[in-house]
Design a protein around this motif. Structure first.
Motif, PDB file in Angstrom:
ATOM      1  N   THR A 110     -38.438   9.298  47.980  1.00  0.00           N
ATOM      2  CA  THR A 110     -38.331   7.846  47.829  1.00  0.00           C
ATOM      3  C   THR A 110     -38.299   7.220  49.214  1.00  0.00           C
ATOM      4  O   THR A 110     -37.849   7.844  50.169  1.00  0.00           O
ATOM      5  CB  THR A 110     -37.062   7.442  47.055  1.00  0.00           C
ATOM      6  OG1 THR A 110     -35.925   7.944  47.751  1.00  0.00           O
ATOM      7  CG2 THR A 110     -37.084   7.983  45.635  1.00  0.00           C
ATOM      8  N   SER A 126     -41.711   5.627  45.130  1.00  0.00           N
ATOM      9  CA  SER A 126     -41.394   7.049  45.051  1.00  0.00           C
ATOM     10  C   SER A 126     -42.698   7.829  44.972  1.00  0.00           C
ATOM     11  O   SER A 126     -43.714   7.322  44.512  1.00  0.00           O
ATOM     12  CB  SER A 126     -40.516   7.351  43.836  1.00  0.00           C
ATOM     13  OG  SER A 126     -41.228   7.102  42.651  1.00  0.00           O
ATOM     14  N   ILE A 127     -42.628   9.051  45.434  1.00  0.00           N
ATOM     15  CA  ILE A 127     -43.807   9.911  45.496  1.00  0.00           C
ATOM     16  C   ILE A 127     -43.430  11.260  44.905  1.00  0.00           C
ATOM     17  O   ILE A 127     -42.385  11.822  45.250  1.00  0.00           O
ATOM     18  CB  ILE A 127     -44.272  10.072  46.959  1.00  0.00           C
ATOM     19  CG1 ILE A 127     -44.683   8.713  47.521  1.00  0.00           C
ATOM     20  CG2 ILE A 127     -45.411  11.070  47.062  1.00  0.00           C
ATOM     21  CD1 ILE A 127     -44.846   8.681  49.002  1.00  0.00           C
ATOM     22  N   GLN A 128     -44.255  11.762  44.023  1.00  0.00           N
ATOM     23  CA  GLN A 128     -44.047  13.066  43.401  1.00  0.00           C
ATOM     24  C   GLN A 128     -45.124  14.019  43.903  1.00  0.00           C
ATOM     25  O   GLN A 128     -46.302  13.670  43.904  1.00  0.00           O
ATOM     26  CB  GLN A 128     -44.176  12.956  41.874  1.00  0.00           C
ATOM     27  CG  GLN A 128     -43.304  11.920  41.228  1.00  0.00           C
ATOM     28  CD  GLN A 128     -41.900  12.412  41.023  1.00  0.00           C
ATOM     29  OE1 GLN A 128     -41.667  13.601  40.904  1.00  0.00           O
ATOM     30  NE2 GLN A 128     -40.958  11.488  40.972  1.00  0.00           N
ATOM     31  N   VAL A 129     -44.737  15.210  44.325  1.00  0.00           N
ATOM     32  CA  VAL A 129     -45.687  16.232  44.745  1.00  0.00           C
ATOM     33  C   VAL A 129     -45.279  17.565  44.120  1.00  0.00           C
ATOM     34  O   VAL A 129     -44.120  17.764  43.760  1.00  0.00           O
ATOM     35  CB  VAL A 129     -45.767  16.363  46.283  1.00  0.00           C
ATOM     36  CG1 VAL A 129     -46.378  15.131  46.904  1.00  0.00           C
ATOM     37  CG2 VAL A 129     -44.425  16.647  46.885  1.00  0.00           C
ATOM     38  N   ILE A 157     -45.095  14.686  51.537  1.00  0.00           N
ATOM     39  CA  ILE A 157     -44.456  13.409  51.187  1.00  0.00           C
ATOM     40  C   ILE A 157     -44.475  12.469  52.394  1.00  0.00           C
ATOM     41  O   ILE A 157     -44.748  11.273  52.262  1.00  0.00           O
ATOM     42  CB  ILE A 157     -43.025  13.639  50.657  1.00  0.00           C
ATOM     43  CG1 ILE A 157     -43.093  14.234  49.250  1.00  0.00           C
ATOM     44  CG2 ILE A 157     -42.222  12.344  50.650  1.00  0.00           C
ATOM     45  CD1 ILE A 157     -41.761  14.632  48.667  1.00  0.00           C
ATOM     46  N   ARG A 160     -47.860  10.885  52.790  1.00  0.00           N
ATOM     47  CA  ARG A 160     -48.098   9.842  51.783  1.00  0.00           C
ATOM     48  C   ARG A 160     -47.257   8.597  52.044  1.00  0.00           C
ATOM     49  O   ARG A 160     -47.712   7.480  51.809  1.00  0.00           O
ATOM     50  CB  ARG A 160     -47.858  10.399  50.387  1.00  0.00           C
ATOM     51  CG  ARG A 160     -48.914  11.441  50.043  1.00  0.00           C
ATOM     52  CD  ARG A 160     -48.884  11.855  48.630  1.00  0.00           C
ATOM     53  NE  ARG A 160     -49.915  12.858  48.397  1.00  0.00           N
ATOM     54  CZ  ARG A 160     -50.005  13.565  47.296  1.00  0.00           C
ATOM     55  NH1 ARG A 160     -49.116  13.381  46.321  1.00  0.00           N
ATOM     56  NH2 ARG A 160     -50.952  14.457  47.142  1.00  0.00           N
ATOM     57  N   ILE A 161     -46.048   8.772  52.532  1.00  0.00           N
ATOM     58  CA  ILE A 161     -45.233   7.606  52.903  1.00  0.00           C
ATOM     59  C   ILE A 161     -45.920   6.845  54.030  1.00  0.00           C
ATOM     60  O   ILE A 161     -45.990   5.617  54.009  1.00  0.00           O
ATOM     61  CB  ILE A 161     -43.797   8.032  53.297  1.00  0.00           C
ATOM     62  CG1 ILE A 161     -43.011   8.467  52.060  1.00  0.00           C
ATOM     63  CG2 ILE A 161     -43.071   6.886  54.006  1.00  0.00           C
ATOM     64  CD1 ILE A 161     -41.634   9.032  52.360  1.00  0.00           C
ATOM     65  N   LYS A 164     -48.730   4.827  52.633  1.00  0.00           N
ATOM     66  CA  LYS A 164     -48.229   3.667  51.883  1.00  0.00           C
ATOM     67  C   LYS A 164     -47.757   2.571  52.836  1.00  0.00           C
ATOM     68  O   LYS A 164     -48.007   1.389  52.607  1.00  0.00           O
ATOM     69  CB  LYS A 164     -47.099   4.076  50.946  1.00  0.00           C
ATOM     70  CG  LYS A 164     -47.507   5.070  49.892  1.00  0.00           C
ATOM     71  CD  LYS A 164     -47.451   4.450  48.552  1.00  0.00           C
ATOM     72  CE  LYS A 164     -47.763   5.520  47.502  1.00  0.00           C
ATOM     73  NZ  LYS A 164     -48.090   4.931  46.251  1.00  0.00           N
TER      74      LYS A 164
END
Length: 183
Positions: A110, A126-129, A157, A160-161, A164
């Motif tokens: 998150t 939030s990101i799920q991997v 993660i 990806r953050i 974003k």
């Protein structure tokens, strides 16, 4: 209708469609932002982010990856990034009633970007991997594999953050909500 007449009739339509397609391709190319331009536009805003100190190895990897992607930081910090990692949940994969040595690892991250002065949350999510590991028979090998998977998921993660945050700043700068230069 002869073969020659078919092309004589159809050619102007195809030529028009090709011309429209080429025009659309050229026009869309003019509006595109290259990755280099995107980095130049968002770099000043990203350099003003402050992050808390990591508390464990996975958070350390996340902070290091974000820092590497951002590059240099400004002395003037306008934004605060809060982050969190939820440790991987493990489950043994099975198919048609037979068990496997493959293990599915899931991790959630998150993030929340806020402004220092106002405390207003600018963006969050939030990101799920997930990743799969296994086929290692030794107990020590499984532990090493699990640690490696968790570290790799932390880095994923962080990547990806970063993307974003870069998208948020690019959108805000494009809309004129944020000045792209350093304050």
């Amino acid at each position: 209708m002869s073969f020659a007449n078919f092309f004589a009739i159809r050619y102007p339509r195809w030529a028009g469609l090709i011309a429209i397609g080429l025009y659309a391709l050229i026009a869309s190319g003019c509006a595109m932002t290259s990755m280099t331009q995107l980095r130049e536009i968002t770099s000043p805003a990203l350099s003003q982010i402050d992050m808390r100190s990591p508390t464990n190895r996975q958070e350390q990897l996340l902070v290091n990856e974000l820092s590497d992607r951002i590059g240099s930081f400004s002395a003037d910090r306008r934004y605060r990034l809060e982050y969190g990692l939820t440790s991987a949940s493990l489950s043994t994969l099975s198919a048609a009633g037979s068990s496997s040595t493959l293990i599915d690892h899931n991790m959630a991250g998150t993030y929340s970007l806020s402004e220092y002065e106002t405390g207003e949350i600018l963006t969050s999510g939030s990101i799920q991997v997930s990743a799969t590991s296994g086929t290692i028979t030794s107990f020590y090998g499984r532990q090493v594999s699990e640690r490696f998977v968790n570290e790799r998921l932390s880095v994923l993660i962080a990547e990806r953050i970063y993307l974003k945050l870069q998208l948020y700043f690019f959108s805000a700068i494009s809309e004129g909500n944020i000045y792209s230069g350093i304050k």
